[in-house]
Design a protein around this motif. Structure first.
Motif, mmCIF file in Angstrom:
data_model
loop_
_atom_site.group_PDB
_atom_site.id
_atom_site.type_symbol
_atom_site.label_atom_id
_atom_site.label_comp_id
_atom_site.label_asym_id
_atom_site.label_seq_id
_atom_site.Cartn_x
_atom_site.Cartn_y
_atom_site.Cartn_z
ATOM 1 N N GLU A 489 0.850 -1.211 0.000
ATOM 2 C CA GLU A 489 0.000 0.000 0.000
ATOM 3 C C GLU A 489 0.882 1.256 0.000
ATOM 4 N N PHE A 490 0.329 2.351 -0.532
ATOM 5 C CA PHE A 490 1.038 3.639 -0.395
ATOM 6 C C PHE A 490 0.033 4.747 -0.086
ATOM 7 N N ASN A 491 0.508 5.741 0.660
ATOM 8 C CA ASN A 491 -0.278 6.934 0.978
ATOM 9 C C ASN A 491 0.738 8.036 1.212
ATOM 10 N N TYR A 492 0.964 8.831 0.187
ATOM 11 C CA TYR A 492 2.107 9.748 0.233
ATOM 12 C C TYR A 492 1.641 11.178 -0.034
ATOM 13 N N ILE A 493 2.174 12.075 0.802
ATOM 14 C CA ILE A 493 1.858 13.509 0.621
ATOM 15 C C ILE A 493 3.136 14.227 0.213
ATOM 16 N N HIS A 494 3.032 14.961 -0.889
ATOM 17 C CA HIS A 494 4.163 15.796 -1.319
ATOM 18 C C HIS A 494 3.780 17.239 -1.009
ATOM 19 N N LYS A 495 4.581 17.899 -0.126
ATOM 20 C CA LYS A 495 4.241 19.254 0.316
ATOM 21 C C LYS A 495 5.520 20.091 0.296
ATOM 22 N N LYS A 496 5.466 21.219 -0.387
ATOM 23 C CA LYS A 496 6.656 22.061 -0.454
ATOM 24 C C LYS A 496 6.175 23.509 -0.435
ATOM 25 N N GLN A 497 6.679 24.281 0.529
ATOM 26 C CA GLN A 497 6.213 25.666 0.637
ATOM 27 C C GLN A 497 7.376 26.600 0.367
ATOM 28 N N THR A 498 7.192 27.457 -0.601
ATOM 29 C CA THR A 498 8.214 28.477 -0.877
ATOM 30 C C THR A 498 7.491 29.803 -0.906
ATOM 31 N N GLY A 499 8.204 30.863 -1.177
ATOM 32 C CA GLY A 499 7.528 32.165 -1.306
ATOM 33 C C GLY A 499 6.549 32.109 -2.460
ATOM 34 N N GLY A 500 5.324 32.532 -2.291
ATOM 35 C CA GLY A 500 4.318 32.450 -3.356
ATOM 36 C C GLY A 500 3.658 31.092 -3.331
ATOM 37 N N ALA A 501 3.211 30.624 -4.525
ATOM 38 C CA ALA A 501 2.500 29.335 -4.610
ATOM 39 C C ALA A 501 3.458 28.186 -4.302
ATOM 40 N N GLY A 502 2.987 27.215 -3.488
ATOM 41 C CA GLY A 502 3.822 26.059 -3.126
ATOM 42 C C GLY A 502 3.462 24.852 -3.989
ATOM 43 N N GLN A 503 3.822 23.656 -3.466
ATOM 44 C CA GLN A 503 3.483 22.417 -4.186
ATOM 45 C C GLN A 503 2.770 21.497 -3.212
ATOM 46 N N PHE A 542 4.636 7.730 -11.857
ATOM 47 C CA PHE A 542 4.871 6.304 -11.556
ATOM 48 C C PHE A 542 5.727 5.651 -12.654
ATOM 49 N N LYS A 543 5.371 5.960 -13.922
ATOM 50 C CA LYS A 543 6.056 5.322 -15.054
ATOM 51 C C LYS A 543 7.534 5.711 -15.114
ATOM 52 N N SER A 544 7.839 6.962 -14.706
ATOM 53 C CA SER A 544 9.234 7.432 -14.785
ATOM 54 C C SER A 544 10.148 6.650 -13.837
ATOM 55 N N ALA A 581 4.700 13.570 -6.216
ATOM 56 C CA ALA A 581 4.003 12.743 -5.227
ATOM 57 C C ALA A 581 4.005 11.274 -5.672
ATOM 58 N N ALA A 582 3.759 11.051 -6.947
ATOM 59 C CA ALA A 582 3.737 9.683 -7.471
ATOM 60 C C ALA A 582 5.119 9.031 -7.323
ATOM 61 N N ARG A 583 6.178 9.791 -7.631
ATOM 62 C CA ARG A 583 7.547 9.233 -7.507
ATOM 63 C C ARG A 583 7.844 8.861 -6.058
ATOM 64 N N GLY A 584 7.457 9.761 -5.145
ATOM 65 C CA GLY A 584 7.692 9.493 -3.722
ATOM 66 C C GLY A 584 6.930 8.264 -3.253
ATOM 67 N N PHE A 586 5.918 5.751 -5.052
ATOM 68 C CA PHE A 586 6.481 4.541 -5.675
ATOM 69 C C PHE A 586 7.695 4.049 -4.879
ATOM 70 N N LEU A 587 8.597 4.962 -4.571
ATOM 71 C CA LEU A 587 9.831 4.571 -3.868
ATOM 72 C C LEU A 587 9.525 4.040 -2.463
ATOM 73 N N GLU A 588 8.542 4.658 -1.812
ATOM 74 C CA GLU A 588 8.170 4.231 -0.453
ATOM 75 C C GLU A 588 7.546 2.830 -0.476
ATOM 76 N N SER A 589 6.647 2.621 -1.430
ATOM 77 C CA SER A 589 5.908 1.369 -1.500
ATOM 78 C C SER A 589 6.770 0.221 -2.045
ATOM 79 N N TYR A 590 7.717 0.556 -2.968
ATOM 80 C CA TYR A 590 8.536 -0.462 -3.642
ATOM 81 C C TYR A 590 9.355 -1.274 -2.640
ATOM 82 N N LYS A 591 9.912 -0.563 -1.655
ATOM 83 C CA LYS A 591 10.763 -1.249 -0.656
ATOM 84 C C LYS A 591 9.963 -2.274 0.151
ATOM 85 N N LYS A 592 8.655 -1.989 0.379
ATOM 86 C CA LYS A 592 7.820 -2.897 1.181
ATOM 87 C C LYS A 592 7.302 -4.083 0.358
ATOM 88 N N ALA A 593 7.485 -4.021 -1.003
ATOM 89 C CA ALA A 593 6.891 -5.043 -1.885
ATOM 90 C C ALA A 593 7.849 -6.213 -2.157
#
Length: 685
Positions: A489-503, A542-544, A581-584, A586-593
């Motif tokens: 399973e995976f449940n991953y949050i990608h959060k990045k805050q910079t000046g102005g709009a974040g990710q 994910f594909k990358s 977020a998808a890349r993160g 994938f890497l998190e879930s791959y190790k557990k698989a």
């Protein structure tokens, strides 16, 4: 150049390695006054045999490339191609036999019918080449030419008939008895150039008469006149016998066997007589072409020099004056200044310079008429191209090209070598259809493929000598893969805050193994938790990750990703955020698989004589192979197995060693399978 095709013979000299082909060609050239001194094959005198003009050939004492020459005997012109004996250079024999009308099969009086003799015989059978056999090395210890004649019957399945009988054998080999004329022939002079004819020695007379009876009996099957003469007990003339033997030879239903020793200059002149008397001239052989415009209907070519031109390019060489194209003219004449058409690409070519070859020397000529072999300068074409006159669209059938069985990775040492290496590879792959080269997409290595280790070794050496390309060789890297073995399973949050709009982007779901495909993506997000425009970005993310696995950086295969939940932000969410977020995830879930390494498994088919079946199976078992089955096909057995590619390097050499060179194999990719733990651990070190 005379235009009497009746007086032309196109012959090849073929045999197992080290049977004396090049030595025999050297003697033929000497006795036909084409050369004035005889040189040794090994080049002990610093010169080397005429037909081995390449430096590597002189050093190693083997023939690598087929060489063409011509000579005259009894007012007949003989075009000769001396071919290599080593199985790695089999294409040289293949393309030579494709354009020849007849051949001399050279057999060692001690070794007899060996592995490559069988291969050469199969090639002659493929092109329906009539041939005579020459049992060479009758002066060697253990020589027994009649045993070899029996082997031609048993192992090759031909109706072999002795035309001669040796006078003495081994060190006492003095000459031969001609069973047609019933005379003893001795070879006098420093080089055996004077043939002395004597009566048959008394102690050989009885056996000679018995052997002659056998010869006449075999020949009578092809001549009513000879059969009639036997039944009516009339005198049998020499011409009757020769005419009957020629008819049997042309039909490939009789193989005349001659004897001698090329090295000791004995038995060459009678063999030349046999070439003139028994081997077909171009008009005796039916050559066919395909009519391209008419549903590939076959057309029989005529050997008329005044008919429209049809010629076949069978060999290319990079000479000092540009590309040298060896060709055989089947119909019509090729003249200097003519405009001809290459059937493959319909390009018009103006004929500049024509030549006849004598090994690496040449003689300029004005015309190559039907039935002759010559060379053309400075034209761009490929091996196997057909040239025709304007207005006709005929193509010769191409030759059989075996698939490469071995590969090597090559790496240039510097930039200059890189340039020279690419020039060399371009030329070699154009000249030799069994030599292939490509760049592996995954490992980015330059891979060369060929017929055996010696084949590739010679090309690497030629790169160094002829192109000054310094290259190092190694095993090609095996294309391993990574895969997962369980659901994760995976449940991953990608959060990045910079000046102005974040990710911001959250993806949730699971990944699981899937068979027979690299990657499957399934979208099960409902209620717009992830806006539709970002789903494609998730898939791309994910594909990358599939190109390089986190475990050992091998490409990943067999993964299904299911996306079933997520979250987005009105301002901070973007395609880039969801890809990250998808890349993160994938890497998190791959190790557990529980990822594992997969290796490529090859489907291998080994063709071997029945006597070596056990040895071949043993070699496959040693290489972690699983035998799938075996079946008999006449005297041969075919063993099918699944073997890891990593274990197949060097297999061709080991297989040949274990089976006296009589077995061969083919392999193709089958599937991927989990690598055993112990080997995977070694790989990770």
């Amino acid at each position: 150049m005379q235009k009497y095709t009746q007086k032309v013979r196109n012959i090849g000299i073929s045999a197992h390695i080290d049977s004396g082909k090049t030595t025999l060609t050297e003697r033929i050239l000497f006795f036909t006054k084409r050369i004035h001194t005889i040189h040794d094959v090994k080049g002990k005198d610093g010169v080397g045999a005429t037909m081995d003009s390449m430096e590597l050939e002189k050093e190693r004492g083997i023939t690598i490339a087929s060489a063409a020459t011509y000579c005259e005997w009894l007012e007949h012109e003989i075009n000769i191609i001396d071919t290599p004996g080593h199985v790695d250079f089999t294409i040289e024999v293949e393309r030579s036999l494709r354009v020849l009308d007849g051949a001399i099969l050279v057999l060692c009086a001690v070794g007899g019918v060996q592995s490559q003799s069988i291969t050469v015989d199969q090639q002659m059978r493929r092109y329906k080449i009539p041939f005579v056999a020459f049992v060479n090395k009758c002066d060697r210890s253990g020589a027994n030419p009649f045993r070899i004649t029996d082997q031609i019957k048993e192992k090759l399945g031909h109706n072999a008939v002795a035309m001669q009988m040796p006078i003495g054998l081994e060190v006492d080999f003095k000459g031969v008895v001609d069973l047609v004329t019933m005379k003893a022939l001795y070879f006098d002079g420093d080089y055996g150039e004077f043939v002395r004819t004597e009566e048959i020695p008394d102690h050989l007379l009885v056996e000679a008469e018995r052997r002659r009876e056998e010869l006449i009996d075999a020949a009578s099957m092809f001549s009513d006149e000879l059969t009639e003469a036997i039944l009516e007990e009339q005198e049998i003339s020499e011409d009757m016998i020769i005419a009957a033997v020629r008819k049997g030879t042309l039909a490939r239903e009789m193989i005349p066997v001659f004897m001698g020793s090329a090295y000791k200059n004995k038995g060459i002149q009678p063999l030349l007589d046999a070439v003139v008397n028994l081997i077909p001239c171009p008009s005796d052989v039916q050559n066919e072409a395909i009519e391209i415009d008419n549903g590939e209907r076959t057309v029989v070519l005529s050997s008329d020099p005044d008919a429209p031109l049809v010629a076949l390019a069978f060999k290319l060489e990079d000479g000092q004056y540009g590309q040298l194209t060896y060709l055989r003219v089947y119909q019509g004449s090729l003249c200097k200044g003519d405009t001809i058409i290459n059937v493959r690409n319909r390009k018009k070519i103006r004929v500049g310079r024509l030549a006849r070859m004598h090994a690496d020397q040449m003689e300029d000529i004005e015309t190559i008429p039907a039935g002759y072999i010559g060379a053309l300068f400075g034209i761009e074409c490929s091996s196997g191209d057909t040239f025709v006159s304007r207005g006709i669209n005929l193509s010769m059938t191409s030759m059989f090209v075996p698939e490469p069985v071995i590969s090597l990775a090559i790496t240039p040492k510097d930039n200059k070598s890189q340039l020279n290496m690419s020039k060399a590879l371009g030329r070699f792959s154009k000249e030799d259809p069994t030599f292939k080269t490509y760049v592996d997409d995954e490992t980015l290595e330059t891979i060369i493929e060929g017929m055996g280790e010696l084949h590739l070794e010679i090309y690497v050496e030629r790169m160094h000598r002829e192109y000054h390309a310094e290259v190092t060789t190694g095993k090609p890297r095996v294309a391993y893969r990574e895969a997962i073995t369980c659901r994760s399973e995976f449940n991953y949050i990608h959060k990045k805050q910079t000046g102005g709009a974040g990710q911001f982007g959250r993806v949730a779901g699971y990944m699981e193994p899937v068979a027979n495909t690299d990657f499957v993506f399934e979208n099960k997000v409902v209620g717009g938790r992830i806006p539709t425009q970002f789903i494609a970005a998730c898939e791309k993310g994910f594909k990358s990750c599939m190109a390089k696995g986190p475990k050992m950086e091998f490409p990943i295969t067999g993964i299904k990703v299911v996306l079933n939940d997520g979250a987005s932000h009105a301002v901070d969410s973007s395609e880039m955020a969801f890809q990250a977020a998808a890349r993160g995830a994938f890497l998190e879930s791959y190790k557990k698989a529980k990822p594992v390494i997969l290796e490529p498994i090859m489907k291998v088919a080994v063709e071997t004589p029945t006597e070596f079946l056990g040895a071949a199976m043993g070699l496959l078992n040693q290489r972690r192979g699983i035998i799938v089955g075996s079946q008999e096909e006449g005297p041969q057995c075919v063993v099918e197995a699944k073997v890891p590619l990593a274990e197949m390097f060097g297999f061709s050499t080991v297989l040949r060693s274990a089976t006296q060179g009589k077995a061969q194999f083919t392999m193709e990719f089958s599937n991927y399978k989990k690598l055993p733990q112990a080997i995977a651990e070694n790989l990770q070190k």
